[in-house]
Design an enzyme around this catalytic site. Sequence first.
Site, mmCIF file in Angstrom:
data_model
loop_
_atom_site.group_PDB
_atom_site.id
_atom_site.type_symbol
_atom_site.label_atom_id
_atom_site.label_comp_id
_atom_site.label_asym_id
_atom_site.label_seq_id
_atom_site.Cartn_x
_atom_site.Cartn_y
_atom_site.Cartn_z
ATOM 1 N N GLU A 1 -85.202 16.367 58.739
ATOM 2 C CA GLU A 1 -86.148 17.479 58.553
ATOM 3 C C GLU A 1 -85.471 18.788 58.126
ATOM 4 O O GLU A 1 -85.843 19.860 58.612
ATOM 5 C CB GLU A 1 -86.943 17.705 59.856
ATOM 6 C CG GLU A 1 -87.789 16.519 60.231
ATOM 7 C CD GLU A 1 -88.499 16.684 61.573
ATOM 8 O OE1 GLU A 1 -89.704 16.435 61.617
ATOM 9 O OE2 GLU A 1 -87.845 17.056 62.568
HETATM 10 C C1 ACM Z 1 -87.013 13.144 64.007
HETATM 11 O O1 ACM Z 1 -87.957 12.716 64.701
HETATM 12 N N1 ACM Z 1 -87.109 14.298 63.413
HETATM 13 C C2 ACM Z 1 -85.792 12.389 63.850
#
Ligand code: ACM
Length: 526
Positions: free
Chosen positions: A332
Amino acid sequence: MKAAPFSLRLLTLLSICLVILFSCDKPTPKDLNAEPLIPKPTAVIATGSSFGIKSSTGLYVSNETRAAGEFLAGMLNPATGFNLKPELTDAKVSRGILLSIISDSELGDEGYELNIDEKLLELSAQTEAGLIRGIQTIRQLLPPEIESDTQVEGPWEIASGTITDIPEFAYRGAMLDVARHFFSVSDVKQFIDYLAFFKMNALHLHLTDDQGWRIEIKSWPKLTTHGGSTQVGGGEGGFYTQEEYKEIVRYAAERHIMIIPEIDMPGHTNAALASYAELNCEGNARELYTGTKVGFSTFCTHKEITYTFIDDVIRELSAMTPGPYIHIGGDESHVTSLEDYIPFVNRVKGIVTAHGKSMIGWDEVAQADLDEQSVVQLWNSPDFARMAVSKGSKVIMSPAKRAYLDMQYDSTTQWGLHWAAYIEVDDGYNWDPELFAKGVDKESILGVESPLWSETVTNMDEIEYMIFPRLPGYSEIGCSGNDRNWEEYKTRLARLDARLEAMEINYYRSARVWGEDTRMQLVDNK
Ligand code: ACM
């Protein structure tokens, strides 16, 4: 009346004594096949009798098995009130408990064999890890009262027969996010005990995120003094000193569980960016963050100081982490351009390698230059997992919609989130890592991990509620591969309740396992 002759009286007395002696010692019939072991062992042959552990039972070890013997005694002594102690012996043992290291390549690194008859309980493995797994089986074969910290009445009988147990996948782990909410060393040890009970072998600690930096790095002290000073919701946060981290590693190692430390980057780094202004592109420290948004922070991938910093962090972390892996996150990073992200991951991978470790990253890191030493953790994207496999890397399966322990069971669950799915107990169990991502087959799968993120989870009671009773299922997926069946598993899981209660674990009493209101009926009928 004439008294019976002396010889007759003696004979009667003798027979009574013999009857008493044998009726007391007569082993209780027990069916090893009916024992609700989780994970289910590879093979069980029942012989219908039992082995009783008594205060006089010998616990025989060699030099190589002494530590496992201590571990077994530590497991048995509190509840039984016995004072079993490992005794070194070279002699052939035909009674008691015997722990042996044997050479049997089929058993691999963690497999074990238990041979139980009325006189002898023999646990054999190629490694101490195998013995420690087998000791958890002995524990599960004893009544739930064995979990008591104080003495309770026996009998302590174990069904007889043979168990052979060899895990299917090399990696069977869980993750605890100690960054969003901080958890104490004793909480982490308790979490480790739960993994150990189900023969899992890896604890991935998510040590850093936007809301907190939880591991002391001596060359960058403000990471913890400032970056560790809060958490989601604005509580006081916390961090592990290096000595505390080493204690967690030691405690886990005693149970043959490796610690995998994660430093999430280049995103999820607000706590570090708040602690050191120079890590920001514009040179200004960020404010500490106590919300739950993701994807807004990034290290400055163009600055050399960023790599000096990462090298220091990975060096200090590697020096106190005996396991082979350092997890670099990589998920992310929404405000890092792909042009910056790929060279960043490549460079960090080089740093990890230079400190003698292999890199693990969340599935987005598959876009970088990976190799056979790298491991990619599938959480979201089967495409990235396939990309990783095409580069020779191995995959850990943690699909959010099946394996995330912070996903709610259903819409009534008090804690957790549901952005990936609601995961009822059967949903968590009924999937096959080998079929989840086409093209990611058995040879490429290192194993299975179930992560617990802690945006909404603040204490051990809440942790327990989210992980029980799903954690045992993830362990069984890792141990048994696709050789599983929910309907059969459910009957074993249903019988775990007495043990969970003996362990004072707060668990979700799912109707899918225990039915709608059997508990209520039991109470009403009393
Ligand atoms: C995640 O759940 N951002 C690895």
